[in-house]
Design a protein around this motif. Structure first.
Motif, PDB file in Angstrom:
ATOM      1  N   THR A 179       0.835  -1.471  -0.053  1.00  0.00           N
ATOM      2  CA  THR A 179      -0.024   0.170   0.117  1.00  0.00           C
ATOM      3  C   THR A 179       0.922   1.329  -0.141  1.00  0.00           C
ATOM      4  OG1 THR A 179      -0.079  -0.208   2.602  1.00  0.00           O
ATOM      5  CG2 THR A 179      -1.979  -1.169   1.197  1.00  0.00           C
ATOM      6  N   ASP A 180       2.010   1.281  -0.179  1.00  0.00           N
ATOM      7  CA  ASP A 180       3.020   2.150  -0.183  1.00  0.00           C
ATOM      8  C   ASP A 180       2.995   2.807  -1.402  1.00  0.00           C
ATOM      9  OD1 ASP A 180       5.083   4.148  -0.049  1.00  0.00           O
ATOM     10  OD2 ASP A 180       6.426   2.631   1.110  1.00  0.00           O
ATOM     11  N   LEU A 181       2.242   4.319  -1.302  1.00  0.00           N
ATOM     12  CA  LEU A 181       2.240   5.005  -2.757  1.00  0.00           C
ATOM     13  C   LEU A 181       3.426   6.081  -2.809  1.00  0.00           C
ATOM     14  CD1 LEU A 181      -1.472   5.969  -2.016  1.00  0.00           C
ATOM     15  CD2 LEU A 181      -0.682   3.972  -3.361  1.00  0.00           C
ATOM     16  N   ARG A 182       4.514   5.653  -2.407  1.00  0.00           N
ATOM     17  CA  ARG A 182       5.706   6.629  -2.634  1.00  0.00           C
ATOM     18  C   ARG A 182       6.131   6.307  -4.181  1.00  0.00           C
ATOM     19  NH1 ARG A 182       9.957   5.743   1.889  1.00  0.00           N
ATOM     20  NH2 ARG A 182       9.048   3.623   1.651  1.00  0.00           N
ATOM     21  N   SER A 183       6.872   7.418  -4.601  1.00  0.00           N
ATOM     22  CA  SER A 183       7.101   7.042  -6.179  1.00  0.00           C
ATOM     23  C   SER A 183       8.364   6.213  -6.233  1.00  0.00           C
ATOM     24  CB  SER A 183       8.008   8.280  -6.538  1.00  0.00           C
ATOM     25  OG  SER A 183       6.944   9.335  -6.659  1.00  0.00           O
ATOM     26  N   TYR A 184       8.054   4.945  -7.218  1.00  0.00           N
ATOM     27  CA  TYR A 184       9.182   3.860  -7.348  1.00  0.00           C
ATOM     28  C   TYR A 184       8.990   2.804  -6.206  1.00  0.00           C
ATOM     29  CZ  TYR A 184      10.789   7.334 -10.703  1.00  0.00           C
ATOM     30  OH  TYR A 184      10.809   8.153 -11.667  1.00  0.00           O
ATOM     31  N   ALA A 185       8.106   3.212  -5.153  1.00  0.00           N
ATOM     32  CA  ALA A 185       8.222   2.199  -4.080  1.00  0.00           C
ATOM     33  C   ALA A 185       7.840   0.514  -4.773  1.00  0.00           C
ATOM     34  CB  ALA A 185       6.853   2.416  -3.106  1.00  0.00           C
ATOM     35  N   SER A 186       6.600   0.656  -5.390  1.00  0.00           N
ATOM     36  CA  SER A 186       6.081  -0.683  -6.142  1.00  0.00           C
ATOM     37  C   SER A 186       7.165  -1.198  -6.890  1.00  0.00           C
ATOM     38  CB  SER A 186       4.852  -0.444  -6.880  1.00  0.00           C
ATOM     39  OG  SER A 186       5.054   0.514  -7.922  1.00  0.00           O
ATOM     40  N   LYS A 187       8.166  -0.350  -7.789  1.00  0.00           N
ATOM     41  CA  LYS A 187       9.035  -1.061  -8.451  1.00  0.00           C
ATOM     42  C   LYS A 187      10.109  -1.666  -7.710  1.00  0.00           C
ATOM     43  CE  LYS A 187       8.773   1.573 -12.831  1.00  0.00           C
ATOM     44  NZ  LYS A 187       8.857   0.286 -13.476  1.00  0.00           N
ATOM     45  N   VAL A 188      10.464  -1.071  -6.519  1.00  0.00           N
ATOM     46  CA  VAL A 188      11.596  -1.555  -5.550  1.00  0.00           C
ATOM     47  C   VAL A 188      11.165  -2.766  -4.986  1.00  0.00           C
ATOM     48  CG1 VAL A 188      13.062  -1.219  -3.561  1.00  0.00           C
ATOM     49  CG2 VAL A 188      12.437   0.757  -5.211  1.00  0.00           C
ATOM     50  N   ARG A 189       9.983  -2.958  -4.698  1.00  0.00           N
ATOM     51  CA  ARG A 189       9.419  -3.954  -3.909  1.00  0.00           C
ATOM     52  C   ARG A 189       9.128  -5.308  -5.001  1.00  0.00           C
ATOM     53  NH1 ARG A 189       4.532  -6.495  -2.540  1.00  0.00           N
ATOM     54  NH2 ARG A 189       4.280  -7.279  -0.499  1.00  0.00           N
ATOM     55  N   SER A 190       8.622  -4.841  -6.066  1.00  0.00           N
ATOM     56  CA  SER A 190       8.445  -5.942  -7.115  1.00  0.00           C
ATOM     57  C   SER A 190       9.667  -6.579  -7.588  1.00  0.00           C
ATOM     58  CB  SER A 190       7.497  -5.554  -8.258  1.00  0.00           C
ATOM     59  OG  SER A 190       6.288  -4.930  -7.948  1.00  0.00           O
ATOM     60  N   LYS A 191      10.770  -5.632  -7.592  1.00  0.00           N
ATOM     61  CA  LYS A 191      12.141  -6.046  -8.057  1.00  0.00           C
ATOM     62  C   LYS A 191      12.789  -6.924  -7.097  1.00  0.00           C
ATOM     63  CE  LYS A 191      15.408  -6.136 -11.341  1.00  0.00           C
ATOM     64  NZ  LYS A 191      15.273  -6.661 -12.649  1.00  0.00           N
ATOM     65  N   ALA A 192      12.584  -6.645  -6.095  1.00  0.00           N
ATOM     66  CA  ALA A 192      13.203  -7.530  -4.861  1.00  0.00           C
ATOM     67  C   ALA A 192      12.622  -8.757  -4.726  1.00  0.00           C
ATOM     68  CB  ALA A 192      13.279  -6.672  -3.574  1.00  0.00           C
ATOM     69  N   SER A 193      11.226  -8.747  -4.823  1.00  0.00           N
ATOM     70  CA  SER A 193      10.436  -9.960  -4.527  1.00  0.00           C
ATOM     71  C   SER A 193      10.729 -10.911  -5.872  1.00  0.00           C
ATOM     72  CB  SER A 193       8.805  -9.730  -4.724  1.00  0.00           C
ATOM     73  OG  SER A 193       8.685  -8.761  -3.600  1.00  0.00           O
ATOM     74  N   TYR A 194      11.014 -10.448  -7.185  1.00  0.00           N
ATOM     75  CA  TYR A 194      11.256 -11.152  -8.103  1.00  0.00           C
ATOM     76  C   TYR A 194      12.734 -12.108  -7.923  1.00  0.00           C
ATOM     77  CZ  TYR A 194      12.802 -12.163 -12.970  1.00  0.00           C
ATOM     78  OH  TYR A 194      13.307 -12.927 -14.100  1.00  0.00           O
ATOM     79  N   LEU A 195      13.658 -10.942  -7.546  1.00  0.00           N
ATOM     80  CA  LEU A 195      15.086 -11.466  -7.482  1.00  0.00           C
ATOM     81  C   LEU A 195      15.273 -12.503  -6.117  1.00  0.00           C
ATOM     82  CD1 LEU A 195      16.989  -8.030  -7.942  1.00  0.00           C
ATOM     83  CD2 LEU A 195      16.614 -10.322  -9.628  1.00  0.00           C
ATOM     84  N   LEU A 196      14.407 -12.149  -5.233  1.00  0.00           N
ATOM     85  CA  LEU A 196      14.347 -13.073  -4.016  1.00  0.00           C
ATOM     86  C   LEU A 196      13.736 -14.544  -4.431  1.00  0.00           C
ATOM     87  CD1 LEU A 196      15.143 -13.313  -1.100  1.00  0.00           C
ATOM     88  CD2 LEU A 196      12.668 -12.480  -0.574  1.00  0.00           C
ATOM     89  N   GLN A 197      12.702 -14.458  -5.259  1.00  0.00           N
ATOM     90  CA  GLN A 197      12.451 -15.795  -5.603  1.00  0.00           C
ATOM     91  C   GLN A 197      13.094 -16.553  -6.678  1.00  0.00           C
ATOM     92  OE1 GLN A 197       8.408 -15.229  -7.908  1.00  0.00           O
ATOM     93  NE2 GLN A 197       8.108 -17.543  -7.922  1.00  0.00           N
ATOM     94  N   GLY A 198      13.961 -15.769  -7.505  1.00  0.00           N
ATOM     95  CA  GLY A 198      14.657 -16.576  -8.409  1.00  0.00           C
ATOM     96  C   GLY A 198      15.949 -17.018  -7.611  1.00  0.00           C
ATOM     97  N   SER A 199      16.453 -16.255  -6.565  1.00  0.00           N
ATOM     98  CA  SER A 199      17.443 -16.718  -5.842  1.00  0.00           C
ATOM     99  C   SER A 199      17.374 -18.015  -5.056  1.00  0.00           C
ATOM    100  CB  SER A 199      18.206 -15.732  -4.840  1.00  0.00           C
ATOM    101  OG  SER A 199      17.337 -15.276  -3.783  1.00  0.00           O
ATOM    102  N   ALA A 200      15.889 -17.828  -4.524  1.00  0.00           N
ATOM    103  CA  ALA A 200      15.604 -19.101  -3.948  1.00  0.00           C
ATOM    104  C   ALA A 200      15.530 -20.602  -4.482  1.00  0.00           C
ATOM    105  CB  ALA A 200      14.286 -19.030  -3.142  1.00  0.00           C
ATOM    106  N   THR A 201      15.215 -20.234  -5.789  1.00  0.00           N
ATOM    107  CA  THR A 201      15.239 -21.552  -6.683  1.00  0.00           C
ATOM    108  C   THR A 201      16.522 -22.004  -7.043  1.00  0.00           C
ATOM    109  OG1 THR A 201      14.686 -20.059  -8.429  1.00  0.00           O
ATOM    110  CG2 THR A 201      12.954 -20.958  -7.256  1.00  0.00           C
ATOM    111  N   ARG A 202      17.483 -21.130  -6.835  1.00  0.00           N
ATOM    112  CA  ARG A 202      18.755 -21.395  -7.512  1.00  0.00           C
ATOM    113  C   ARG A 202      19.376 -22.620  -6.759  1.00  0.00           C
ATOM    114  NH1 ARG A 202      21.059 -17.968 -11.114  1.00  0.00           N
ATOM    115  NH2 ARG A 202      19.826 -15.973 -11.139  1.00  0.00           N
TER     116      ARG A 202
END
Length: 460
Positions: A437-460
């Motif tokens: 629910t964070d509406l700050r600029s680029y908050a959703s981009k940072v969160r989505s990028k981190a979640s994507y990378l975290l999921q990718g690193s977990a499957t390695r």
């Protein structure tokens, strides 16, 4: 016969007179007047009730209009806020002004062409009596041979490229305003260095070959701004396409192609030194930052791949460090540094290594050269308080992308478990501190990028 006829005794028709009916007047009595009076009196309350209802309806319509106006204002305000949030999440455009005002093009007059052996052989040939070639027309005659492809065939048969011919065709390729001459000269110069088929693999006797300084001088004439102070894309404007003296010239595509061929032909002729190739790689990556050269992206990628393939295995790793440090001094740590890293897009081991080193050096620059160790870089990322309202989330997003390219293109991640653990902690930190629910600029981009990378690193 004297008797009157029968019709003479007929009586005249008696026309009945028109009888007008007179309407009988009704006699109004006192009772009728009284009943009418009471009837009118009883209708007065009904009319007043209707008038009151109409007035009430008018008032309710006014209230409805007021409420509709308030609702419209509220909806417009919400829409404006949503648009501001959506606009803020759009990544700024990359791009630097790579070319400034062009200098005066080099002179294309070569008086020595009239005395070259190739032209003299035509002048002394018996066929010249039919052709009628004059000395002052020699350059125009050679241009015709060049455009039609005959000059390359004649040089191939002769086995030698004279100095004046080599310098003349090189100058036409880089400075001629005529597209026909530029293309033909580029084809000639590239074919001399790197024949297209095995049948034409002839070692020419080269009277002259352009060196690194000649190519650098061409960039200076084009207005190349590599050594100028770098400016961010927000403070730079794309050069107006209507300007005749600004922006990249049409000759730049032939410069790119020729540099690529020079590196591919290194096995036959070593044109550049290691330091010169390092400088050329820096220039080519910098060319990727000019939005006016997007159409030449494929040619730039081929050229960069040829330059990377020039090095020996021993020299390449050291050269990567020099190239990366040179670029970080010229490219700002904004979206343009991401463009620089992504321009090294090859899947081979060398391209991945250069990409990793370049991303790491940009990360070091993001922290003002205060940290240089791998673990310190990641711990510095973890220490950033993402919940703080003044946190620069765009900068955090850029740093995440840089760290991704640094780690995933480098076997260091597999060799050092501490790096992998610290990187995972950094990604979890980004996912947990920034809510959905964070509406700050680029908050959703940072969160989505981190979640994507975290999921990718977990499957390695």
């Amino acid at each position: 016969m004297d008797e009157p006829l029968d019709f003479e005794f007929e009586e005249p028709c008696i026309v009945s007179p028109i009888v007008t009916k007179h309407k009988k007047k009704k006699v109004i009595g006192l009772d009728d007047l009284l009943s009418d009076f009471y009837q009118v009196k009883s209708d007065i309350p009904k009319k007043e009730s209707k008038r009151a209802k109409i007035h009430k309806f008018d008032e309710s319509d006014d209230d409805l209009d007021t409420r509709e106006a308030e609702l419209n204002n509220y909806v417009n305000k919400c829409q404006q806020q949503m648009n501001e949030i959506s606009t803020d999440d759009q990544m700024p455009l990359w791009g630097l002004q790579v070319f400034g005002d062009q200098k005066a093009m080099a002179t294309l007059t070569f008086p020595e062409l009239s005395s070259c052996a190739l032209l003299q052989s035509f002048m002394e040939n018996e066929a010249n009596s039919l052709l009628g070639i004059k000395t002052e027309e020699g350059e125009a005659f050679l241009e015709g041979l060049l455009v039609n492809g005959w000059l390359l065939k004649l040089v191939t048969d002769h086995g030698r490229v004279e100095k004046c011919i080599g310098a003349w065709t090189f100058s036409l390729m880089l400075y001629s305003p005529k597209e026909e001459l530029r293309a033909a000269a580029c084809e000639f110069c590239c074919s001399i260095l790197l024949p297209k088929n095995q049948v034409d693999t002839v070692m020419f006797e080269m009277g002259w070959l352009p060196n690194h300084s000649e190519l650098k001088r061409a960039l200076e004439v084009y207005g190349f701004l590599l050594d100028s102070p770098s400016k961010s894309s927000s403070s730079m404007e794309i050069v107006d396409g209507d300007s005749d003296s600004a922006g990249p010239p049409q000759n730049i595509k032939y410069w790119i192609k020729y540099v690529s061929v020079c590196c591919q032909a290194r096995a036959k002729r070593s044109v550049f030194s290691t330091a010169e190739v390092e400088d050329l790689i820096t220039s080519v990556i910098y060319l990727f930052l000019d939005r006016q050269l997007i159409g030449l992206s494929s040619a730039l990628k081929d050229c960069l791949h040829s330059l990377i393939s020039f090095f020996s295995d021993d020299a390449f790793h050291l050269s990567c460090q020099k190239i990366a440090k040179s670029l970080t001094c010229r490219v700002p740590t904004d979206v343009n540094c991401l463009r620089s890293v992504e321009s090294v897009g090859g899947l081979d081991a060398r391209s991945k290594h250069l990409r990793s080193v370049l991303a790491f050096q940009f990360l070091v620059a993001c922290f003002d050269d205060k940290v240089h160790d791998e673990e310190q870089i990641l711990r510095s990322l973890i220490s950033i308080n993402l919940k703080h309202k003044n946190c620069d989330l765009l900068k955090m997003y850029i740093q995440l992308v840089l760290a991704e390219n640094w780690l995933f293109c480098n076997p260091l991640l597999k060799d050092k478990p501490i790096i992998s653990e610290t990187w995972s902690a950094c990604l979890r930190n980004c996912s947990c501190q920034i809510t959905s629910t964070d509406l700050r600029s680029y908050a959703s981009k940072v969160r989505s990028k981190a979640s994507y990378l975290l999921q990718g690193s977990a499957t390695r």
